[in-house]
Design a protein around this motif. Structure first.
Motif, short mmCIF file in Angstrom:
data_model
loop_
_atom_site.label_atom_id
_atom_site.label_comp_id
_atom_site.label_asym_id
_atom_site.label_seq_id
_atom_site.Cartn_x
_atom_site.Cartn_y
_atom_site.Cartn_z
N LYS A 11 0.96 -1.27 -0.17
CA LYS A 11 -0.10 -0.06 0.05
C LYS A 11 0.90 1.19 -0.13
O LYS A 11 0.95 1.99 1.03
N PRO A 12 1.45 1.42 -1.18
CA PRO A 12 2.36 2.61 -1.01
C PRO A 12 1.76 4.02 -0.84
O PRO A 12 0.41 4.19 -1.19
N THR A 13 2.31 4.89 -0.25
CA THR A 13 1.66 5.77 0.40
C THR A 13 2.25 7.23 0.23
O THR A 13 3.53 7.30 0.37
N VAL A 14 1.42 8.17 -0.13
CA VAL A 14 2.27 9.47 -0.03
C VAL A 14 1.57 10.30 0.93
O VAL A 14 0.43 10.56 1.12
N CYS A 15 2.42 10.81 1.91
CA CYS A 15 1.90 11.54 3.22
C CYS A 15 1.78 13.11 3.09
O CYS A 15 2.88 13.59 2.54
N TYR A 16 0.70 13.76 3.04
CA TYR A 16 0.65 15.00 2.91
C TYR A 16 0.40 15.74 4.30
O TYR A 16 0.20 16.71 4.25
N GLY A 17 0.52 15.09 5.46
CA GLY A 17 0.15 15.68 6.85
C GLY A 17 0.65 14.99 7.71
O GLY A 17 0.85 13.91 7.87
N TYR B 132 4.85 -0.08 -8.00
CA TYR B 132 4.01 -1.10 -6.87
C TYR B 132 2.82 -1.51 -7.76
O TYR B 132 2.26 -2.86 -7.44
N GLY B 133 2.64 -0.95 -8.88
CA GLY B 133 1.36 -1.64 -9.67
C GLY B 133 -0.04 -1.43 -9.08
O GLY B 133 -1.05 -2.03 -9.53
N VAL B 134 -0.28 -0.73 -8.05
CA VAL B 134 -1.67 -0.14 -7.36
C VAL B 134 -1.60 1.16 -7.23
O VAL B 134 -0.56 1.78 -7.07
N ASP B 135 -2.89 1.71 -6.97
CA ASP B 135 -2.94 3.03 -6.57
C ASP B 135 -2.47 3.53 -5.38
O ASP B 135 -2.67 2.64 -4.31
N PRO B 136 -1.80 4.50 -5.31
CA PRO B 136 -1.26 4.89 -3.76
C PRO B 136 -2.34 5.40 -2.84
O PRO B 136 -3.36 5.79 -3.46
N VAL B 137 -2.00 5.49 -1.85
CA VAL B 137 -2.91 5.96 -0.65
C VAL B 137 -2.42 7.28 -0.34
O VAL B 137 -1.00 7.76 -0.19
N TYR B 138 -3.08 8.38 -0.21
CA TYR B 138 -2.83 9.73 -0.03
C TYR B 138 -3.53 9.86 1.60
O TYR B 138 -4.61 9.72 1.75
N ALA B 139 -2.44 9.91 2.45
CA ALA B 139 -2.69 9.98 3.87
C ALA B 139 -2.03 11.03 4.58
O ALA B 139 -0.84 11.30 4.37
N ARG B 140 -2.41 11.15 5.88
CA ARG B 140 -1.85 12.11 6.74
C ARG B 140 -0.88 10.86 7.70
O ARG B 140 -1.39 9.56 7.53
N MET B 141 -0.21 11.18 8.81
CA MET B 141 0.79 10.42 9.44
C MET B 141 0.46 11.03 10.91
O MET B 141 0.41 12.05 11.28
N GLY B 142 0.18 10.09 12.06
CA GLY B 142 0.20 10.29 13.49
C GLY B 142 1.44 11.18 13.98
O GLY B 142 1.43 11.64 15.00
N GLY B 143 2.68 10.89 13.40
CA GLY B 143 3.97 11.18 14.18
C GLY B 143 4.23 12.48 13.55
O GLY B 143 3.45 13.35 13.10
N SER B 144 5.33 13.10 14.17
CA SER B 144 5.84 14.42 13.82
C SER B 144 7.13 14.24 13.23
O SER B 144 7.96 13.42 13.69
N VAL B 145 7.35 15.01 12.33
CA VAL B 145 8.65 15.42 11.68
C VAL B 145 8.88 16.71 11.57
O VAL B 145 8.56 17.57 10.43
N PRO B 146 9.20 17.35 12.61
CA PRO B 146 9.23 18.81 13.01
C PRO B 146 9.94 19.70 11.61
O PRO B 146 9.41 20.79 11.55
N ILE B 147 11.04 19.02 11.23
CA ILE B 147 11.70 19.98 10.16
C ILE B 147 11.18 20.14 8.86
O ILE B 147 11.12 20.94 8.16
N VAL B 148 9.65 19.29 8.62
CA VAL B 148 8.90 19.56 7.46
C VAL B 148 8.44 20.86 7.48
O VAL B 148 8.59 21.56 6.56
N GLU B 149 7.87 21.21 8.52
CA GLU B 149 7.31 22.61 8.78
C GLU B 149 8.23 23.60 8.75
O GLU B 149 8.08 24.52 8.01
N LEU B 150 9.44 23.46 9.37
CA LEU B 150 10.71 24.25 9.16
C LEU B 150 11.05 24.53 7.61
O LEU B 150 11.15 25.94 7.64
N PHE B 151 11.26 23.64 7.00
CA PHE B 151 11.47 24.06 5.63
C PHE B 151 10.53 24.65 4.80
O PHE B 151 10.90 25.52 4.12
N ASN B 152 9.14 24.30 5.16
CA ASN B 152 7.89 25.10 4.40
C ASN B 152 8.05 26.33 5.00
O ASN B 152 7.83 27.29 4.10
N THR B 153 7.98 26.68 6.01
CA THR B 153 7.94 28.19 6.74
C THR B 153 9.20 28.96 6.50
O THR B 153 9.19 30.11 5.94
N THR B 154 10.44 28.10 6.26
CA THR B 154 11.58 29.17 6.30
C THR B 154 11.91 29.24 4.66
O THR B 154 12.40 30.17 4.29
#
Length: 457
Positions: A189-195, A387-409
């Motif tokens: 279940k390949p996944t693109v995380c957007y949140g 993978y040969g299947v449609d990916p899942v677009y999902a959020r994740m429950g964890g935190s990767v703080p630097i993602v917001e850092l790169f977005n903001t800065t």
């Protein structure tokens, strides 16, 4: 992906896995000072690997603690630039007696590689390097410009990366951020995380008498800090799984109907109960499991201690009691605002006979990228191809703080395309990485760079 790149990855698979074993053999534990030299060894290993892959301008850039490794390839004139982030530090290995093999002596079994850092995040950082190597060794050039920023402090909260990014904005300037430090929602279940959820972490100390007291002589006459702590903590939740801190939910962004539908379709409660050996799940009333994990805030007690903790009984009233707590936050909750609400709640509900002290730790903002962004589409197309299947677009429950850092800065949209699985024991004994996802993930990453060229040019 061209046949020449695919053949290169296939022909060099055993060599790549041997190299990965070398990388995983370095005990680069950022939290423990006795491993400071191992951190330096890992940084040097990475710089050599980046050079061998064909990257340029490689620098081991010192910070107040552990270095950041930078590298780039910038010869795709007029094409987008992808900034690749990862981390080479790992968690401590305790409890060592729970490991079935040595944590820093990688072994492959049942098409999985076992070692600390195999999934989080060394294995996936290594894949990024080999993605670039495969394209350069076969095509001679990359379809887009690429920059690497690999840090050694993620597992201790990235204390020096914030200043590093702030001070090197021109160096890191790019069009999109690529991170492989998230998980897929399940096998195949390949996944693109957007949140991602944010965080507000803190410790509570309740201080009572000046020293531990004999419970026979003083019991019934003074407040017991452990009793007071349990009373105080009980005011922070109700029996519906809701946080009862005034204002805690005021800024929470509602879950869209489409996202709620996805959460309901993907929630596998029975499988989760079996995996965790539970007879029931628990959480905020009125939401499916994945909605509670991905898009609702939480307040969790992570540790309680105080008084006598040795073998047997010691009849004391302890002089102090402690709790460690983390809140996971969702858009549009601000960590500083939540911290103020928490402090007000704790002070107003403090039992008599004790004094309160709060120590604030990691704070990170939640992050959300529109999942119709062209870079997100590029990732989804790449995953489907491999993978040969449609990916899942999902959020994740964890935190990767630097993602917001790169977005903001730096103003970067983020593509979070990870290949780990929740069951792979990262942060726990017997961490491992499924090599099926190593193989398919490499193909996906290669395709992503070519897709970005088309989608963002």
């Amino acid at each position: 992906m061209t046949n020449s790149i695919k053949n290169y990855l296939k022909d060099h698979r055993s060599v790549h896995l041997d190299q990965l074993k070398d990388f995983l053999s370095i005990p680069s534990i950022s939290a423990q000072s006795e491993h400071a030299n191992d951190i330096k060894t890992a940084a040097k290993w990475l710089s050599n690997s980046l050079k061998e892959a064909g990257l340029e301008n490689i620098q081991i850039m010192e910070t107040k603690r552990h270095p950041v490794i930078y590298a780039d390839w910038l010869h795709a004139d007029g094409k987008p630039t992808v900034l690749i982030y990862g981390h080479y530090d790992v968690q401590p290995v305790d409890p060592l007696n729970k490991w079935h093999s040595e944590p820093f002596k990688p072994v492959i079994k049942d098409n999985k590689i076992f070692a600390r850092g195999a999934s989080d995040d060394k294995g996936q950082v290594f894949m990024h390097i080999k993605m670039v190597e495969a394209i350069l060794k076969t095509n001679g050039e990359l379809p887009v410009n690429v920059k690497f920023c690999i840090e050694g402090e993620e597992e201790i909260g990235s204390p020096n990366l914030y200043g590093f990014v702030e001070n090197h904005q021109e160096l890191l300037s790019s069009d999109v951020l690529l991170v492989s430090d998230t998980t897929m929602v399940g096998k195949n279940k390949p996944t693109v995380c957007y949140g991602l959820r944010g965080m507000c972490a803190f410790e509570i100390e309740l201080k009572g008498p000046s020293h531990d007291l004999h419970s026979g002589i003083y019991g019934g006459a003074v407040q017991n800090p452990l009793h007071a702590l349990t009373e105080l903590l009980s005011t922070m939740h109700n029996n519906k799984g809701q946080v009862t801190v005034d204002g805690f939910y005021d800024a929470v962004q509602p879950i869209s109907e489409e996202e709620m539908k996805t959460c309901m379709e993907l929630s596998q409660d029975e499988d989760l109960k079996t995996q965790l050996e539970l007879d029931a799940l628990y959480g905020e009333e009125g939401y499916p499991t994945l909605a509670r994990i991905w898009a609702r805030p939480t307040l969790e007690i992570n540790g309680l201690y105080g008084g006598f903790e040795g073998e047997g009984i010691k009849t004391v009233i302890p002089s102090e009691a402690h709790a460690k707590i983390t809140c996971r936050l969702v858009p549009d909750q601000e960590p500083k605002e939540i911290a103020a609400l928490l402090q007000k709640h704790l002070e107003s509900h403090l039992p008599t006979g004790v004094k309160l002290a709060i120590t604030w730790h990691d704070q990170a903002k939640p992050f959300l990228t529109p999942y119709d962004h062209p870079a997100i589409e590029a990732a989804g197309d790449a995953l489907k191809s491999s993978y040969g299947v449609d990916p899942v677009y999902a959020r994740m429950g964890g935190s990767v703080p630097i993602v917001e850092l790169f977005n903001t800065t730096l103003g970067l949209p983020a593509v979070l395309m990870g290949f780990g699985l929740d069951e792979e024991n990262f942060h726990a004994p017997n961490e491992h990485f499924h090599l099926e996802n190593f193989d398919k993930g490499l193909e996906s990453l290669v395709d992503f760079l070519f897709n970005v060229k088309e989608k963002l040019s």
